[in-house]
Design a protein around this motif. Structure first.
Motif, short mmCIF file in Angstrom:
data_model
loop_
_atom_site.label_atom_id
_atom_site.label_comp_id
_atom_site.label_asym_id
_atom_site.label_seq_id
_atom_site.Cartn_x
_atom_site.Cartn_y
_atom_site.Cartn_z
N SER A 366 51.27 35.02 -3.02
CA SER A 366 50.67 33.86 -2.57
C SER A 366 51.19 33.11 -1.68
O SER A 366 52.54 33.33 -1.08
N LEU A 367 50.71 31.97 -1.06
CA LEU A 367 51.28 31.02 -0.30
C LEU A 367 52.35 30.24 -1.14
O LEU A 367 52.38 30.36 -2.19
N ARG A 368 53.14 29.49 -0.59
CA ARG A 368 54.02 28.82 -1.31
C ARG A 368 53.46 27.82 -2.36
O ARG A 368 52.37 27.30 -2.02
N THR A 369 53.88 27.97 -3.76
CA THR A 369 53.51 27.22 -4.63
C THR A 369 54.78 26.66 -5.61
O THR A 369 55.60 27.48 -5.60
N PRO A 370 54.42 25.54 -6.34
CA PRO A 370 55.62 25.34 -7.37
C PRO A 370 55.78 26.32 -8.33
O PRO A 370 54.84 26.73 -8.90
N VAL A 371 56.93 26.52 -8.65
CA VAL A 371 57.30 27.46 -9.74
C VAL A 371 56.73 26.89 -11.14
O VAL A 371 56.18 27.52 -11.91
N ALA A 372 56.67 25.56 -11.24
CA ALA A 372 56.20 24.94 -12.37
C ALA A 372 54.86 25.13 -12.76
O ALA A 372 54.44 24.84 -13.86
N ALA A 373 54.07 25.28 -11.66
CA ALA A 373 52.69 25.47 -11.71
C ALA A 373 52.18 27.01 -12.13
O ALA A 373 51.10 27.27 -12.41
N LEU A 374 53.24 28.01 -12.21
CA LEU A 374 53.05 29.40 -12.50
C LEU A 374 53.13 29.65 -14.08
O LEU A 374 54.19 30.14 -14.35
N HIS A 375 52.06 29.44 -14.75
CA HIS A 375 52.13 29.60 -15.95
C HIS A 375 51.84 31.21 -16.34
O HIS A 375 50.76 31.59 -15.83
N SER A 376 52.44 31.68 -17.37
CA SER A 376 52.23 33.06 -17.76
C SER A 376 50.82 33.07 -18.64
O SER A 376 50.47 31.97 -19.16
N VAL A 377 50.05 34.05 -18.60
CA VAL A 377 48.93 34.08 -19.28
C VAL A 377 49.28 33.99 -20.72
O VAL A 377 48.39 33.29 -21.48
N VAL A 378 50.06 34.62 -21.23
CA VAL A 378 50.47 34.32 -22.45
C VAL A 378 50.87 32.87 -23.06
O VAL A 378 50.31 32.71 -24.12
N ARG A 379 51.41 32.14 -22.22
CA ARG A 379 51.57 30.70 -22.53
C ARG A 379 50.49 29.98 -22.49
O ARG A 379 50.09 29.19 -23.46
N GLU A 380 49.55 30.40 -21.66
CA GLU A 380 48.22 29.60 -21.59
C GLU A 380 47.47 30.05 -22.83
O GLU A 380 46.78 29.13 -23.53
N LEU A 381 47.30 31.07 -23.25
CA LEU A 381 46.77 31.66 -24.44
C LEU A 381 47.15 30.86 -25.68
O LEU A 381 46.46 30.79 -26.54
N GLY A 382 48.60 31.05 -25.74
CA GLY A 382 49.36 30.46 -26.78
C GLY A 382 48.82 28.89 -27.20
O GLY A 382 49.08 28.33 -28.08
N GLY A 383 48.53 28.42 -25.99
CA GLY A 383 47.97 26.79 -26.25
C GLY A 383 46.84 26.40 -26.63
O GLY A 383 46.34 25.33 -26.45
N LEU A 384 45.70 27.60 -26.77
CA LEU A 384 44.52 27.38 -26.91
C LEU A 384 44.34 27.33 -28.13
O LEU A 384 44.64 28.35 -29.04
N ALA A 385 43.49 26.39 -28.91
CA ALA A 385 42.92 26.31 -30.36
C ALA A 385 41.87 27.35 -30.26
O ALA A 385 41.65 27.88 -31.62
N GLY A 386 41.14 27.38 -29.36
CA GLY A 386 39.76 28.67 -29.45
C GLY A 386 38.68 27.83 -30.24
O GLY A 386 38.76 26.95 -30.65
N GLY A 387 37.56 28.63 -30.49
CA GLY A 387 36.58 28.31 -31.15
C GLY A 387 35.42 28.66 -30.57
O GLY A 387 35.27 29.33 -29.46
N PRO A 388 34.12 28.26 -31.05
CA PRO A 388 32.76 28.72 -30.47
C PRO A 388 32.44 28.24 -29.29
O PRO A 388 31.41 28.63 -28.57
#
Length: 505
Positions: A366-388
């Motif tokens: 990628s082009l230069r991007t902040p490290v803090a903005a690079l979230h792992s998919v596992v991290r994002e999924l772990g923060g989802l409550a989910g639902g219909p």
């Protein structure tokens, strides 16, 4: 590498815990990734498989017309540049049945008989004229080069890490998935993702501490091939159409019907081969009755009340862009992020629609991007409550073809566990896996690499209640220009198939 006290990137979060284990088929990598061994060409380029001299013909006698729903079979004989038949398999051929006047196409099945011949099986799924087309993507000798790179090279690219001190002074270093790729282990900074457990390494900057890493970007593409290997992968012998071996055929009309299954789309449906076909530039799934969402209103009606989380690479960002551009009331929100990595968001507040896209974490070209903005998919999924009202779309693979498969397997293991945990806490969540596209034709991202990645993707999620969008077949069924970022026709059909799972009826 040993788990020890290592500097963490900004914003660490508690580790995601999940008991999800890999399915049995995922562990049998030898079976999943079987490819015939090839003896090579002994340094003689003329002994490699040639797209100009290889031929194919009907397996049986030609017929005046063929039956809709049947199959056409052909035999392909691989030959070298001097016209001599090959005695072994291992070539990557791609077969298609095309109906140019009907804007139709379907991928054929290529069975390697491992003796220099191949059985082509092409389903007859529309009435009217059809034409066989066969392409040599890579010769067996070129595949041997690609296999050797995966076996012997720990990477074919590197990355740049940007460190910043309190005064704004910056230092840049090389980063990668393995510390030995950037120097001695003792001279590296180690970063552990607390959610996925994956490790990332950067060379230690000259003066700044390891915890001052603030930015990430692509680095260099390494020269990993010899001149002879480059010749085997050259454009004049890669992705080339074979001379026409079968005249156009006629498929008998039966009330001009199109073969498609009656059941609505839902997660967990076994994937047929092929997964579908095009007719009048519309993808017809063979696993479920896909729907067409040809107007902005039909898309809005389907997505009303939904939050869509797209995570992955730029081929998935194309879906977000398609929806943004097709539906005027979906308004992008400026999050002041690097566009090519995200996060990106578009909303329709009247209908309570939110569309998210963000790139997966490193390794990411990628082009230069902040490290803090690079979230792992596992991290994002772990923060989802989910639902219909939650839709999750994942696209993995394109940025892993520059590393041995073990790197991708580790990523898959973590993502699969996170998906299993999400579905366990909220089974009504819709999770869609987008397979990787065709389009890459080099040592950094060949279709042969992508084929192995897709096999692993299917195996990793085969026993979970998820849906698949077979982008591999959707990008290789029509006579369209080859591109890792396909045009609007393909993207529209991919998104329509996604929406067919969101709104099956």
């Amino acid at each position: 590498w040993p788990d020890r006290a290592v500097p963490l990137p900004p914003g660490p979060r508690p580790a995601h815990k999940s008991s999800g284990s890999l399915p049995q088929g995922f562990s049998g990598l030898t079976h999943l990734l079987h490819w015939p061994l090839t003896p090579g060409d002994g340094g003689d380029l003329l002994a490699s498989t040639s797209p100009q001299t290889s031929t194919y013909h009907l397996r049986g006698p030609a017929q005046p017309s063929y039956t809709l729903g049947g199959y056409l079979e052909a035999i392909l004989i691989a030959r070298d540049h001097q016209g001599r038949p090959k005695a072994h398999g291992g070539d990557l051929f791609q077969a298609q049945l095309l109906g140019p006047d009907l804007k139709a196409g379907v991928p054929g099945d290529v069975t390697d008989l491992e003796n220099g011949t191949y059985l082509l099986t092409l389903p007859l799924l529309w009435a009217g004229q059809a034409q066989v087309q066969v392409r040599l993507i890579h010769s067996s000798e070129a595949v041997g080069v690609l296999r050797g790179i995966w076996r012997d090279q720990w990477a074919t690219v590197d990355f740049t890490g940007y460190f910043r001190g309190p005064t704004g002074y910056e230092e840049t270093v090389t980063c990668n998935v393995n510390p030995l790729l950037i120097g001695e282990e003792e001279g590296t900074c180690h970063y552990r993702d607390e959610d996925s457990g994956e490790l990332w390494f950067c060379a230690r900057p000259p003066t700044l501490p390891c915890d001052s890493l603030v930015g990430h970007s692509s680095g260099r593409y390494w020269n990993v091939t010899t001149p002879h290997e480059e010749a085997l992968l050259a454009r004049n012998v890669t992705n080339k159409t074979l001379p026409q071996g079968i005249p156009p055929i006629w498929v008998a009309q039966e009330n001009n019907r199109i073969l498609s299954p009656p059941q609505p789309c839902h997660p967990g449906i076994p994937a047929p081969r092929p997964s579908g076909f095009y007719h009048q530039n519309v993808w017809h799934s063979l696993s479920c009755s896909g729907r067409s969402f040809s107007t902005a209103d039909s898309i809005l009606h389907c997505l009303a009340g939904h939050i869509v989380h797209m995570m992955g690479d730029s081929t998935l960002r194309q879906w977000w862009e398609y929806l943004r551009d097709t539906v005027p009331s979906l308004k992008p929100v400026d999050l002041h992020a690097t566009y090519h990595t995200g996060p990106l968001m578009a909303v329709d507040t009247t209908r309570a629609i939110v569309l998210h896209w963000r790139a997966h974490s490193w390794p990411l070209r990628s082009l230069r991007t902040p490290v803090a903005a690079l979230h792992s998919v596992v991290r994002e999924l772990g923060g989802l409550a989910g639902g219909p009202h939650t839709v999750v779309v994942l696209s993995l693979g394109a940025h892993f073809t520059t590393f041995p498969l073990s790197i991708f397997v580790q990523r898959l293991a973590g993502v699969r566990a996170a998906v299993a945990a999400l579905l366990a806490r909220e089974p009504s969540t819709l999770v869609v896996i987008k397979l990787a596209n065709t389009g890459y034709k080099s040592v950094y991202g060949s279709d042969w690499f992508t084929l192995q990645v897709n096999r692993l993707l299917r195996a990793a999620f085969v026993d979970l209640r998820v849906a698949f969008v077979d982008a591999w077949e959707m990008t290789s069924s029509l006579a369209l220009p080859d591109s890792i970022h396909p045009g609007r026709c393909v993207i529209r059909n991919e998104v329509d198939f996604l929406l067919s799972h969101v709104c099956p009826t």
